[in-house]
Design an enzyme around this catalytic site. Structure first.
Site, PDB file in Angstrom:
ATOM      1  CD  GLU A 114      -2.804  -1.034   2.518  1.00  0.00           C
ATOM      2  OE1 GLU A 114      -3.575  -1.980   2.728  1.00  0.00           O
ATOM      3  OE2 GLU A 114      -2.750  -0.022   3.250  1.00  0.00           O
ATOM      4  CD  GLU A 181      -9.981  -0.782  -0.130  1.00  0.00           C
ATOM      5  OE1 GLU A 181     -10.785  -1.043   0.790  1.00  0.00           O
ATOM      6  OE2 GLU A 181      -8.823  -1.244  -0.168  1.00  0.00           O
TER       7      GLU A 181
END
Length: 264
Positions: A114, A181
């Site tokens: 991430e 996302e």
């Protein structure tokens, strides 16, 4: 089912064929997914919430992910398996390489990190040493306390522009896949068009190259609530294999996600 590789996923993007993906944590569900049309699975740190009952993903360890990766790989030799690098396991190049090696030895085909441009050195080092990398932008759950909760990202121009720049930087560093996302669908479309690697969306609209859902959301058994971007396919079909197949068919046809599942 033919064995799926990173080249398979790239060819799907280039051909305009949607990629289907779900989270998986054990052998039985990995086999179910492989038998019913899923291309790739993510052994996600989401297990901290859906399996361990946590409020977030931060307590998940590299050993947790390695264990579940081994289980998933035992269920299918053909599925493309992506393994999450958990919170604080890729702070520097040396740590990134050591932990990625653990996951690859457990059966992963790719690891997921991430973050944006700051990951450049780690991604370059990993790919140079034979570890395929998936980036993750938007709502990155490991940063939930920085965001102040699970909130939509990229709604203002400055944030959106940075995300597009980060996507390009991740690709330049060597990333071969990108998860987007909880971002506005128009931004997800712009990022998908800005990079040549496949994008996989979750709460990012229909214009990404593929879709992923947490498997518990797919069948309506997540603790708490079902996110806006998800859908209970089990309620619609009545059994697990049919639910997975319906999800894959709807992703490929463009029926899912629909307008009710995206953010503006």
């Amino acid at each position: 089912m033919a064995k799926i590789s990173v080249s398979t996923l790239l060819k799907k993007k280039q051909a305009g064929e949607k990629i289907t993906s779900l989270t998986a944590y054990d052998a039985s569900f990995a086999k179910l997914f492989a038998d019913n049309g899923v291309d790739a699975v993510l052994v996600g740190d989401s297990l901290g919430m859906v399996l361990q009952g946590g409020d977030d993903t931060l307590a998940v360890s590299i050993d947790d992910i390695a264990y579940h990766t081994k289980c998933v790989r035992a269920g299918s030799r053909e599925l493309f398996v992506i393994a999450d690098m958990p919170f604080m396991t890729y702070n520097n190049v040396e740590q990134s390489c050591a932990n990625a090696a653990t996951l690859m030895r457990a059966g992963a085909n790719m690891v997921k990190l991430e973050g944006g441009q700051w990951l450049h050195d780690s991604i370059r080092a990993l790919t140079q040493q034979g570890v395929p990398v998936c980036g993750h932008l938007g709502l990155t759950p490991q940063s939930v306390h920085v965001f102040g909760g699970f909130k939509i990202q990229g709604r203002d121009k400055e944030q959106a522009d940075k995300m597009i720049a980060d996507a390009r930087a991740l690709e330049a560093a060597g990333a071969q896949l990108l998860v987007l996302e909880c971002i506005p669908s128009v931004l997800a479309k712009a990022i998908t068009e800005a990079v040549s690697i496949p994008t996989i969306g979750i709460g990012a609209g229909k214009d990404t190259d593929g879709q992923i859902l947490v498997m518990h959301d797919l069948v309506g058994i997540s603790a708490g609530y079902i996110p806006k971007f998800s859908k209970n396919f089990l309620a619609e079909t009545g059994n697990m294999p049919a639910a997975v197949k319906k999800y894959c068919d709807d992703v490929k046809s463009g029926a899912f996600p629909g307008p009710d599942h995206e953010f503006n």
